[in-house]
Motif scaffolding. Sequence first.
Motif, mmCIF file in Angstrom:
data_model
loop_
_atom_site.group_PDB
_atom_site.id
_atom_site.type_symbol
_atom_site.label_atom_id
_atom_site.label_comp_id
_atom_site.label_asym_id
_atom_site.label_seq_id
_atom_site.Cartn_x
_atom_site.Cartn_y
_atom_site.Cartn_z
ATOM 1 N N GLN A 1 1.065 -8.444 -13.851
ATOM 2 C CA GLN A 1 -0.131 -7.546 -14.252
ATOM 3 C C GLN A 1 0.017 -6.299 -13.119
ATOM 4 N N TYR A 2 -0.131 -5.009 -13.411
ATOM 5 C CA TYR A 2 -0.097 -4.034 -12.583
ATOM 6 C C TYR A 2 -1.555 -3.026 -12.626
ATOM 7 N N TYR A 3 -1.904 -2.670 -11.815
ATOM 8 C CA TYR A 3 -3.102 -1.868 -11.530
ATOM 9 C C TYR A 3 -3.003 -0.571 -10.987
ATOM 10 N N SER A 4 -3.795 0.324 -11.591
ATOM 11 C CA SER A 4 -3.676 1.591 -11.058
ATOM 12 C C SER A 4 -4.646 2.063 -9.812
ATOM 13 N N ILE A 5 -4.411 3.021 -9.182
ATOM 14 C CA ILE A 5 -5.308 3.375 -7.955
ATOM 15 C C ILE A 5 -6.554 3.278 -8.586
ATOM 16 N N GLN A 6 -7.177 3.991 -9.620
ATOM 17 C CA GLN A 6 -8.525 3.935 -10.075
ATOM 18 C C GLN A 6 -8.911 2.567 -9.884
ATOM 19 N N ASN A 7 -8.226 1.325 -10.712
ATOM 20 C CA ASN A 7 -8.374 0.103 -10.698
ATOM 21 C C ASN A 7 -8.956 -0.333 -9.404
ATOM 22 N N LEU A 8 -8.123 0.028 -8.421
ATOM 23 C CA LEU A 8 -8.244 -0.974 -6.879
ATOM 24 C C LEU A 8 -9.604 0.001 -6.296
ATOM 25 N N CYS A 9 -9.863 1.196 -6.493
ATOM 26 C CA CYS A 9 -10.843 1.932 -6.237
ATOM 27 C C CYS A 9 -12.237 1.126 -6.618
ATOM 28 N N ASP A 10 -12.156 1.056 -7.785
ATOM 29 C CA ASP A 10 -13.491 0.319 -8.499
ATOM 30 C C ASP A 10 -13.562 -1.146 -8.132
ATOM 31 N N ARG A 11 -12.669 -1.809 -7.841
ATOM 32 C CA ARG A 11 -12.518 -3.236 -7.687
ATOM 33 C C ARG A 11 -12.965 -3.339 -6.007
ATOM 34 N N TRP B 1 -4.347 3.309 2.900
ATOM 35 C CA TRP B 1 -3.704 1.862 3.004
ATOM 36 C C TRP B 1 -2.287 2.392 2.365
ATOM 37 N N MET B 2 -1.964 2.998 1.560
ATOM 38 C CA MET B 2 -0.601 3.184 1.036
ATOM 39 C C MET B 2 0.064 3.748 2.387
ATOM 40 N N ARG B 3 -0.192 4.782 2.877
ATOM 41 C CA ARG B 3 0.668 5.432 3.906
ATOM 42 C C ARG B 3 1.008 4.633 5.309
ATOM 43 N N ALA B 4 -0.381 3.789 5.365
ATOM 44 C CA ALA B 4 -0.235 2.906 6.547
ATOM 45 C C ALA B 4 0.572 1.495 6.031
ATOM 46 N N GLU B 5 1.200 1.500 4.908
ATOM 47 C CA GLU B 5 1.919 0.466 4.594
ATOM 48 C C GLU B 5 0.820 -0.840 4.486
ATOM 49 N N ARG B 6 -0.180 -0.784 4.178
ATOM 50 C CA ARG B 6 -1.047 -1.937 4.135
ATOM 51 C C ARG B 6 -1.069 -2.668 2.841
ATOM 52 N N ILE B 7 -0.665 -2.145 1.757
ATOM 53 C CA ILE B 7 -0.669 -2.356 0.650
ATOM 54 C C ILE B 7 0.657 -1.909 -0.243
ATOM 55 N N GLU B 8 1.608 -2.772 -0.799
ATOM 56 C CA GLU B 8 2.859 -2.533 -1.341
ATOM 57 C C GLU B 8 2.374 -2.024 -2.869
ATOM 58 N N TYR B 9 3.306 -1.079 -3.126
ATOM 59 C CA TYR B 9 3.214 -0.422 -4.464
ATOM 60 C C TYR B 9 4.612 0.207 -5.217
ATOM 61 N N VAL B 10 4.374 0.434 -6.269
ATOM 62 C CA VAL B 10 5.798 0.722 -6.919
ATOM 63 C C VAL B 10 5.453 2.127 -7.851
ATOM 64 N N VAL B 11 6.614 3.001 -7.933
ATOM 65 C CA VAL B 11 6.035 3.920 -8.733
ATOM 66 C C VAL B 11 6.806 3.689 -10.177
ATOM 67 N N ILE B 12 5.875 3.809 -11.189
ATOM 68 C CA ILE B 12 6.422 3.590 -12.519
ATOM 69 C C ILE B 12 6.085 4.759 -13.553
ATOM 70 N N GLY B 13 6.886 5.641 -14.188
ATOM 71 C CA GLY B 13 6.836 6.701 -14.835
ATOM 72 C C GLY B 13 6.061 7.733 -14.018
ATOM 73 N N GLY B 14 6.381 7.867 -12.773
ATOM 74 C CA GLY B 14 5.577 8.951 -11.883
ATOM 75 C C GLY B 14 4.205 8.427 -11.438
ATOM 76 N N HIS B 15 3.761 7.436 -11.784
ATOM 77 C CA HIS B 15 2.460 6.644 -11.503
ATOM 78 C C HIS B 15 2.632 5.630 -10.250
ATOM 79 N N ARG B 16 1.716 5.562 -9.318
ATOM 80 C CA ARG B 16 1.822 4.625 -8.544
ATOM 81 C C ARG B 16 0.856 3.265 -8.817
ATOM 82 N N ARG B 17 1.452 2.091 -8.856
ATOM 83 C CA ARG B 17 1.037 0.719 -9.617
ATOM 84 C C ARG B 17 0.974 -0.227 -8.386
#
Length: 71
Positions: free
Chosen positions: A4-14, A25-41
């Motif tokens: 399962q992959y989640y959006s930035i908004q999903n994480l904000c809500d959670r 957190w992303m800039r500090a490399e505290r949480i890993e993410y991927v770019v899928i179709g131009g969107h961070r997941r």
Amino acid sequence: MLEQYYSIQNLCDRFGVTRDIIYKWMRAERIEYVVIGGHRRFSQSAVDTFIASGRARANEAAGQNVSLAGQ
């Protein structure tokens, strides 16, 4: 089974934080993410690792489940 992959908004809500905090957190490399179709997941395993590392600002003391599985 597919992960399962989640959006930035999903994480904000959670986690009850703003988009700015997620980006921080992303800039500090505290949480890993991927770019899928131009969107961070964020994969479920990346979120689980983030939570396990003690870096999440979740309200565990209030008994809230911080896993995104099943949403």
